[in-house]
Scaffold this motif. Structure first.
Motif, short mmCIF file in Angstrom:
data_model
loop_
_atom_site.label_atom_id
_atom_site.label_comp_id
_atom_site.label_asym_id
_atom_site.label_seq_id
_atom_site.Cartn_x
_atom_site.Cartn_y
_atom_site.Cartn_z
N GLU A 205 0.81 -1.23 0.00
CA GLU A 205 0.00 0.00 0.00
C GLU A 205 0.84 1.27 0.00
OE1 GLU A 205 -0.15 -2.14 2.72
OE2 GLU A 205 -2.16 -2.96 2.80
N THR A 206 2.03 1.20 0.58
CA THR A 206 2.89 2.38 0.66
C THR A 206 3.79 2.54 -0.55
OG1 THR A 206 4.65 1.21 1.83
CG2 THR A 206 2.91 2.23 3.18
N GLY A 207 3.75 1.59 -1.49
CA GLY A 207 4.59 1.65 -2.68
C GLY A 207 5.92 0.95 -2.53
N GLU A 208 6.13 0.31 -1.38
CA GLU A 208 7.39 -0.42 -1.16
C GLU A 208 7.41 -1.68 -2.02
OE1 GLU A 208 9.86 -2.60 2.44
OE2 GLU A 208 8.14 -1.37 2.93
N TRP B 196 0.04 -4.73 -8.36
CA TRP B 196 0.99 -4.65 -9.47
C TRP B 196 1.31 -3.17 -9.66
CZ3 TRP B 196 3.11 -8.99 -10.67
CH2 TRP B 196 2.40 -10.18 -10.57
N ARG B 197 2.59 -2.82 -9.64
CA ARG B 197 2.98 -1.41 -9.72
C ARG B 197 2.57 -0.76 -11.03
NH1 ARG B 197 9.12 0.39 -8.84
NH2 ARG B 197 9.34 -0.62 -10.84
N ASP B 198 2.64 -1.50 -12.13
CA ASP B 198 2.35 -0.89 -13.43
C ASP B 198 0.87 -0.63 -13.68
OD1 ASP B 198 1.89 -3.62 -13.61
OD2 ASP B 198 2.55 -3.78 -15.68
#
Length: 58
Positions: free
Chosen positions: A7-10, A40-42
């Motif tokens: 959730e924090t982008g880590e 999924w980051r993308d």
């Protein structure tokens, strides 16, 4: 390559485009057991952990 984040982008783990885990096995297991939501980051879509952890019916 696809990146799995919390959730924090880590960054939690890295997988191939066809969802084969190539790095971060332990971090993925720990994050899943702690109930963290993974994405999924993308695309920002939620990650289905069942794709990575198959349970044997023995």
């Amino acid at each position: 390559m696809k990146v799995i984040v919390d959730e924090t982008g880590e960054i939690i783990a890295i997988a191939t485009d066809d969802h084969i885990l190539i790095g971060g096995h332990h971090r993925l297991a720990v994050a899943g057991s702690m109930g963290k939501r993974l994405f999924w980051r993308d695309t920002g879509e939620p990650v289905e952990l069942d794709h990575f952890f198959k349970h044997c019916g023995r």
